[in-house]
Design a protein around this motif. Structure first.
Motif, mmCIF file in Angstrom:
data_model
loop_
_atom_site.group_PDB
_atom_site.id
_atom_site.type_symbol
_atom_site.label_atom_id
_atom_site.label_comp_id
_atom_site.label_asym_id
_atom_site.label_seq_id
_atom_site.Cartn_x
_atom_site.Cartn_y
_atom_site.Cartn_z
ATOM 1 N N LEU A 102 1.120 -1.650 0.100
ATOM 2 C CA LEU A 102 0.221 0.284 -0.141
ATOM 3 C C LEU A 102 0.894 1.253 -0.045
ATOM 4 O O LEU A 102 0.326 2.092 -0.790
ATOM 5 N N LYS A 103 2.048 1.062 0.543
ATOM 6 C CA LYS A 103 2.579 2.111 0.681
ATOM 7 C C LYS A 103 4.072 2.411 -0.543
ATOM 8 O O LYS A 103 3.413 3.952 -1.123
ATOM 9 N N SER A 104 3.878 1.700 -1.230
ATOM 10 C CA SER A 104 4.691 1.789 -2.953
ATOM 11 C C SER A 104 3.378 2.394 -3.766
ATOM 12 O O SER A 104 3.594 2.543 -4.784
ATOM 13 N N MET A 105 2.554 1.570 -3.340
ATOM 14 C CA MET A 105 1.202 2.306 -4.450
ATOM 15 C C MET A 105 1.160 3.883 -4.093
ATOM 16 O O MET A 105 1.021 4.447 -5.121
ATOM 17 N N LEU A 106 0.876 4.865 -3.030
ATOM 18 C CA LEU A 106 0.381 5.220 -2.571
ATOM 19 C C LEU A 106 1.509 6.152 -2.970
ATOM 20 O O LEU A 106 1.750 7.852 -3.416
ATOM 21 N N GLU A 107 2.531 6.136 -3.096
ATOM 22 C CA GLU A 107 4.328 6.110 -3.574
ATOM 23 C C GLU A 107 3.950 7.341 -5.078
ATOM 24 O O GLU A 107 4.522 7.848 -5.401
ATOM 25 N N ARG A 108 3.792 5.813 -5.670
ATOM 26 C CA ARG A 108 3.265 6.060 -7.144
ATOM 27 C C ARG A 108 2.510 6.700 -7.301
ATOM 28 O O ARG A 108 2.934 7.033 -8.811
ATOM 29 N N SER A 109 1.352 6.832 -6.417
ATOM 30 C CA SER A 109 0.358 7.982 -7.099
ATOM 31 C C SER A 109 0.521 9.560 -6.770
ATOM 32 O O SER A 109 -0.356 10.045 -6.719
ATOM 33 N N GLY A 110 1.422 9.818 -6.201
ATOM 34 C CA GLY A 110 2.210 10.888 -5.926
ATOM 35 C C GLY A 110 1.928 11.518 -4.331
ATOM 36 O O GLY A 110 2.103 12.258 -3.619
ATOM 37 N N ARG A 111 0.760 10.790 -3.528
ATOM 38 C CA ARG A 111 0.432 10.792 -2.215
ATOM 39 C C ARG A 111 1.704 10.759 -1.281
ATOM 40 O O ARG A 111 2.117 9.804 -1.590
ATOM 41 N N PRO A 112 1.721 11.465 -0.576
ATOM 42 C CA PRO A 112 2.911 11.348 1.238
ATOM 43 C C PRO A 112 2.438 10.137 1.775
ATOM 44 O O PRO A 112 0.404 10.479 1.756
ATOM 45 N N SER A 113 3.185 9.241 2.176
ATOM 46 C CA SER A 113 2.534 8.347 2.884
ATOM 47 C C SER A 113 2.280 8.790 4.125
ATOM 48 O O SER A 113 3.253 10.030 4.653
ATOM 49 N N GLY A 114 2.140 8.294 5.126
ATOM 50 C CA GLY A 114 1.277 8.904 7.050
ATOM 51 C C GLY A 114 2.396 8.977 7.498
ATOM 52 O O GLY A 114 3.567 9.602 6.483
ATOM 53 N N PRO A 115 2.374 9.869 8.222
ATOM 54 C CA PRO A 115 3.272 10.279 9.582
ATOM 55 C C PRO A 115 4.999 9.556 9.783
ATOM 56 O O PRO A 115 5.290 8.132 9.441
#
Length: 91
Positions: free
Chosen positions: A78-91
């Motif tokens: 999920l973190k890698s998916m978020l990073e690819r979409s350009g959204r920062p991952s959690g804190p």
């Protein structure tokens, strides 16, 4: 009637003229004879029981560790998916 006003309570007034009635508490006599107690286990039987219990706990531990690994893999995915979409991952 010749009742004084202080002692005369109407049915809709508060407080009621007498304390509320509670049901009597039920008395349960002790049960005789007491339930049987079991004799202590022999050392051989206790050892066998403890070994079986240890085996069960080790199986549970392996199952829990496998679930933790699956959860960690999903978190990483999920973190890698978020990073690819350009959204920062959690804190």
């Amino acid at each position: 009637m010749a009742w004084s006003r202080r002692r005369y309570w109407r049915w809709w007034s508060y407080p009621p003229p007498y304390p509320p009635m509670y049901p009597p508490q039920t008395y349960y006599p002790p049960q005789y004879p007491y339930p049987p107690t079991y004799p202590p286990m022999s050392p051989e039987d206790e050892l066998a029981e403890l070994e079986d219990y240890k085996k069960y706990l080790e199986e549970e531990k392996a199952s829990i560790e496998q679930e933790i690994a699956e959860v960690e893999a999903r978190i990483k995915e999920l973190k890698s998916m978020l990073e690819r979409s350009g959204r920062p991952s959690g804190p």
